[in-house]
Design a protein around this motif. Structure first.
Motif, PDB file in Angstrom:
ATOM      1  N   ASP A  62       0.821  -1.202   0.112  1.00  0.00           N
ATOM      2  CA  ASP A  62       0.172   0.214   0.007  1.00  0.00           C
ATOM      3  C   ASP A  62       0.762   1.202  -0.243  1.00  0.00           C
ATOM      4  N   GLY A  63       1.865   1.087  -0.637  1.00  0.00           N
ATOM      5  CA  GLY A  63       3.127   2.473  -0.485  1.00  0.00           C
ATOM      6  C   GLY A  63       2.846   3.135  -1.785  1.00  0.00           C
ATOM      7  N   VAL A  64       3.515   4.070  -1.985  1.00  0.00           N
ATOM      8  CA  VAL A  64       3.718   5.003  -2.970  1.00  0.00           C
ATOM      9  C   VAL A  64       4.037   4.150  -4.283  1.00  0.00           C
ATOM     10  N   TRP A  65       4.830   3.414  -4.344  1.00  0.00           N
ATOM     11  CA  TRP A  65       5.061   2.561  -5.397  1.00  0.00           C
ATOM     12  C   TRP A  65       3.965   1.603  -5.885  1.00  0.00           C
ATOM     13  N   ALA A  66       3.309   0.822  -4.857  1.00  0.00           N
ATOM     14  CA  ALA A  66       2.083  -0.028  -5.076  1.00  0.00           C
ATOM     15  C   ALA A  66       0.949   1.078  -5.780  1.00  0.00           C
ATOM     16  N   LYS A  67       0.668   2.206  -5.438  1.00  0.00           N
ATOM     17  CA  LYS A  67      -0.079   3.237  -5.864  1.00  0.00           C
ATOM     18  C   LYS A  67       0.153   3.483  -7.264  1.00  0.00           C
ATOM     19  N   ILE A  68       1.361   4.034  -7.606  1.00  0.00           N
ATOM     20  CA  ILE A  68       1.968   4.148  -9.059  1.00  0.00           C
ATOM     21  C   ILE A  68       1.675   2.793  -9.963  1.00  0.00           C
ATOM     22  N   ALA A  69       2.004   1.472  -9.367  1.00  0.00           N
ATOM     23  CA  ALA A  69       1.891   0.347 -10.110  1.00  0.00           C
ATOM     24  C   ALA A  69       0.333   0.222 -10.377  1.00  0.00           C
ATOM     25  N   THR A  86       0.053  -8.939 -15.557  1.00  0.00           N
ATOM     26  CA  THR A  86      -0.470  -7.822 -14.916  1.00  0.00           C
ATOM     27  C   THR A  86      -0.034  -7.778 -13.633  1.00  0.00           C
ATOM     28  N   GLN A  87      -0.161  -8.896 -12.780  1.00  0.00           N
ATOM     29  CA  GLN A  87       0.202  -8.838 -11.503  1.00  0.00           C
ATOM     30  C   GLN A  87       1.775  -8.907 -11.327  1.00  0.00           C
ATOM     31  N   ALA A  88       2.274  -9.629 -12.435  1.00  0.00           N
ATOM     32  CA  ALA A  88       3.945  -9.592 -12.292  1.00  0.00           C
ATOM     33  C   ALA A  88       4.577  -8.378 -12.440  1.00  0.00           C
ATOM     34  N   VAL A  89       3.833  -7.399 -13.434  1.00  0.00           N
ATOM     35  CA  VAL A  89       4.413  -6.019 -13.532  1.00  0.00           C
ATOM     36  C   VAL A  89       4.048  -5.163 -12.328  1.00  0.00           C
ATOM     37  N   ALA A  90       2.888  -5.314 -11.730  1.00  0.00           N
ATOM     38  CA  ALA A  90       2.621  -4.467 -10.485  1.00  0.00           C
ATOM     39  C   ALA A  90       3.663  -4.931  -9.319  1.00  0.00           C
ATOM     40  N   ASN A  91       3.695  -6.069  -9.183  1.00  0.00           N
ATOM     41  CA  ASN A  91       4.454  -6.513  -8.162  1.00  0.00           C
ATOM     42  C   ASN A  91       5.853  -6.263  -8.151  1.00  0.00           C
ATOM     43  N   GLY A  92       6.482  -6.390  -9.402  1.00  0.00           N
ATOM     44  CA  GLY A  92       7.718  -6.233  -9.639  1.00  0.00           C
ATOM     45  C   GLY A  92       8.118  -4.608  -9.688  1.00  0.00           C
ATOM     46  N   LEU A  93       7.220  -3.767 -10.168  1.00  0.00           N
ATOM     47  CA  LEU A  93       7.453  -2.358  -9.999  1.00  0.00           C
ATOM     48  C   LEU A  93       7.267  -1.866  -8.465  1.00  0.00           C
TER      49      LEU A  93
END
Length: 779
Positions: free
Chosen positions: A369-376, A684-691
């Motif tokens: 739930d951090g900033v990078w999770a929001k960007i992802a 989609t999940q892989a890209v989001a989690n990786g980012l």
């Protein structure tokens, strides 16, 4: 959604086994690593034997200069020197006060065995016009100090003793000339590098503390950086004694070594802490760290090295030395990070969490739930809305590069108030025949007489024709002793017997003979309009070269007679042509090698091609900003420089470094995305989690790079200023707009096609360690 890689998926892989080996023999690995570092660093004691960076290569301008030196200087070819320029508003060099002041200022140099001094007041006749000048403001005089040593020794002597030259405040004086310029460049660059290191070191430690949140974890990457720099410096100094390497190889070691060492260490230390936080034992954590982050760092290091090795293709320039230094720094950093650092982590274990730092980022766990999770999440939900504006920004920023002008660095690369630069500018103004912005046309008549009437007439017509060119101020040569002489007068000047000439006329003719003709070799100097780095100067040189065959047909020369052009503009043009000639080969090597390497790692053809396109976009935007700032002069007063063309080799340097570092971040991010893909099978999940999981680290790594490069951008020399600010901007764009927005949005849009590869390539590069989803494999 949190996904965790099971160690059982990796335990049969090479890097996992390397991690286990490192843990099992951690103390021995550390000792061997430190001994290797000490051994490489000890090579510094050999002392460097740097090659000269100016006038290298088999260029026409270099050959022309050598031809003139051989004909007119002969056995004194090792002589170098500088000029002590003196000005006074009321006195001249005939006064005793003037002579006493100048001889006192040069007293220490007068005592040196390898030094000879030509004082202005000792010159007579036509020679005196080369040394003195009078205008409404006062009297100017040059005193020429000749150092009868080779260039390297002469530079060393000047560097050690130039501060002994001091004159009364009633006089204005400047130490200038080629040796003075060279030493000023070298001294300023070395001082600027030390300043940059003093600035970037503490700021890097602060950023590491903020990223990691503990003192021990923050210190480790900096330690690896120190080991890398001193080891790579030792290897480079050793190489300088066995092959031609310029001292600027050391500069790039500092520039690149610190950044990549910290980057690689940052990723390994973070992954090790992440594995410990999951409750794994130290041995498993070490093995997982090397199997994941270590493998990524290995491929990243090879990719960055490939980018830097691209500079090796540009023979005839100083770029290969930079490629050698950079490649050594990256290779050492990669080896220390993949092998020695995990041994240190294995020894430290949970002590890596010692020394909590307040106000640091939370690093215990990625909660999702951090900033990078929001960007992802935003990028995954609205890929087109993210992609289109960012592409417009990058393309728009790159447009000024279409109007770029290039030149090798001149004295204008020094600050406007630098003593040697100001002195040179005064000399060019007072004595245009010796101006730096000049085309030096050297001709060898190969046994035929340049003073033959047909040659005199043809030479005169040719010189007058060029004098009428708007790009030319004046011309100096044997076929035009005076600007107002016509063709017949020139023939009479040279062919009238001595008995029909006055003593003064005989002396003048003898002066021109000694000055411009030697062993059937002669030269013509065209003093050119505009700045020495200007496009007009280079086009004039090119025009002379293009038209020479037609001109030579009108001269009576031997079969091996030649006409070649030397001078600053000619050398600059030769370097530019050399870069253009070798650029396709360098690009082909970099692009093909990068595609193969990334394919081997992620088993995709699409991803490496897309990565290259993304990197070109960010680099072109950087080049556009370089033109906007340095060529167009926006911010010149703030940054204390003179607007000028982009240094010819800088785009190559920046491209090779930035391409390598951009692929560095690409590989590190793709490694994590591919790891998530192997676990989930959901693009989609892989890209989001990786980012989400790499975003903070890439930001921290990029922040450190930006700090290091910006510190170099504060240099007083425009060459380093362009490189430092260009690299800082490129990394900032790459780690924010490209890496955080463009790459994930394109991967989201392409879906499972990201991981597509043709069947024949899978057979060509078989892998037992990476499983490919059959749904996207070419049947």
């Amino acid at each position: 959604m949190e996904s965790v890689t099971d160690p059982k998926l990796l335990e049969n892989r090479l890097f996992y086994k390397l991690g286990e080996f490192t843990y099992d023999y951690r103390k021995k690995v550390l000792v061997v690593g430190l001994l290797a570092c000490i051994g490489m660093a000890s090579l510094i004691a050999m002392g460097p034997n740097w090659a000269e960076s100016w006038g290298v290569g088999e260029h026409e301008s270099v050959q022309a200069s050598e031809l003139r030196e051989d004909a007119f200087i002969g056995e004194e070819e090792d002589a170098e020197g500088f000029v002590f320029l003196v000005y006074h508003e009321s006195l001249d060099d005939s006064s005793q006060e003037w002579q006493d002041e100048v001889t006192s200022a040069l007293a220490d140099w007068e005592k040196m065995d390898d030094v000879s001094i030509e004082y202005s007041w000792d010159t007579t006749g036509d020679e005196r016009t080369e040394f003195v000048y009078t205008d409404e403001g006062g009297f100017w005089a040059k005193n020429r100090i000749t150092i009868n040593l080779d260039r390297t020794s002469a530079k060393s002597l000047y560097a050690d003793n130039h501060e002994t030259i001091d004159i009364s405040n009633d006089f204005d004086s400047w130490k200038t000339g080629q040796i003075a310029i060279d030493v000023t460049f070298d001294t300023r660059i070395q001082d600027d590098l030390i300043t940059a290191e003093l600035i970037s070191g503490p700021l890097t430690l602060i950023i590491l503390g903020i990223v990691f949140g503990t003192i021990i974890a923050a210190i480790l990457p900096l330690g690896v950086a120190i080991l890398t720099v001193i080891s790579a410096m030792g290897l480079t100094i050793w190489l300088s004694n066995t092959m031609e390497v310029t001292q600027y190889a050391i500069n790039i070691i500092t520039l690149i070594g610190i950044g990549v060492s910290v980057d690689y260490s940052l990723f390994l230390v973070n992954r090790f802490r992440e594995e410990l936080n999951r409750g794994r034992d130290i041995r498993t954590s070490t093995a997982m760290t090397v199997a994941t982050a270590g493998k990524a760092v290995f491929f990243s290091g090879v990719t960055v090295a490939i980018g830097l090795m691209g500079m090796l293709f540009f023979t005839g320039t100083g770029l290969p030395s930079l490629g050698i230094g950079g490649t050594l720094a990256v290779s050492v950093a990669m080896l220390f990070s993949v092998i020695v650092l995990p041994a240190v982590l294995a020894i430290l274990g949970h002590r890596v969490f010692i020394g909590k730092i307040k106000f640091a980022f939370s690093t215990e766990n990625d909660t999702g739930d951090g900033v990078w999770a929001k960007i992802a999440t935003t990028v995954m939900d609205r890929p087109w809305a993210v992609l289109i504006p960012t592409l417009v920004i990058l393309l728009g920023a790159g447009l000024p590069f279409l109007q770029a002008d290039f030149s090798i660095a001149s004295r204008d690369a020094l600050p406007p108030d630098d003593e040697t630069r100001v002195g040179f500018e005064h000399m060019d103004e007072k004595w245009p025949e010796t101006a730096v912005n000049a085309a030096l046309v050297v001709m060898d008549f190969d046994g035929q007489d340049p003073l033959e009437e047909s040659n005199l007439r043809a030479m005169h017509r040719w010189m007058v024709n060029h004098v009428n060119d708007s790009r030319v101020i004046e011309a100096f040569g044997y076929a035009l002793p005076s600007a107002n002489m016509n063709e017949s007068q020139v023939v009479a000047f040279w062919q009238t017997p001595d008995e029909f000439l006055t003593a003064e006329e005989q002396a003048t003719r003898e002066y021109f003979r000694n000055e411009f003709i030697s062993n059937n070799v002669t030269f013509v100097v065209f003093s050119l309009n505009g700045p020495i780095t200007g496009q007009d100067s280079r086009t004039f040189v090119q025009d002379v070269r293009d038209e020479r065959n037609e001109f030579l047909d009108n001269l009576n020369m031997g079969d091996d007679g030649v006409l070649m052009v030397a001078g600053f503009a000619a050398y600059s043009l030769d370097i530019l042509d050399s870069i253009k000639e070798n650029l396709p080969y360098a690009l082909a090597f970099i692009f093909i090698s990068t595609i193969v390497l990334i394919f081997i790692q992620v088993r995709s053809v699409i991803i490496p091609i897309k990565a290259i396109i993304m990197n070109i976009l960010s680099i072109s935007a950087t080049f556009g900003m370089l033109v906007f700032v340095f060529q167009w002069g926006n911010g010149a007063e703030l940054l204390n420089f003179t607007a000028q063309p982009i240094e010819t080799t800088n785009p190559v340097i920046i491209f090779c470094i930035v391409f390598g570092l951009s692929m560095d971040y690409e590989v590190l991010m793709l490694s994590r995305i591919h790891e998530e893909w192997e676990v989930t099978g959901d693009n989609t999940q892989a890209v989001a989690n990786g980012l989400q999981k790499t975003g903070r680290l890439i930001t921290g790594a990029a922040a450190i790079m930006v700090v290091v490069f910006m510190a170099f951008g504060l240099s007083s020399v425009v060459i380093l200023k362009q490189i430092g600010l260009g690299l800082a901007l490129a990394i900032l764009l790459d780690a924010t707009i490209v890496r955080a927005l463009v790459v994930p949005s394109t991967m989201r849009l392409m879906g499972k096609w990201n991981w597509w590869s043709p069947q024949w390539m899978n057979k060509l590069f078989p892998s037992k360690t990476i499983e490919i989803d059959p749904e996207i494999s070419d049947e």
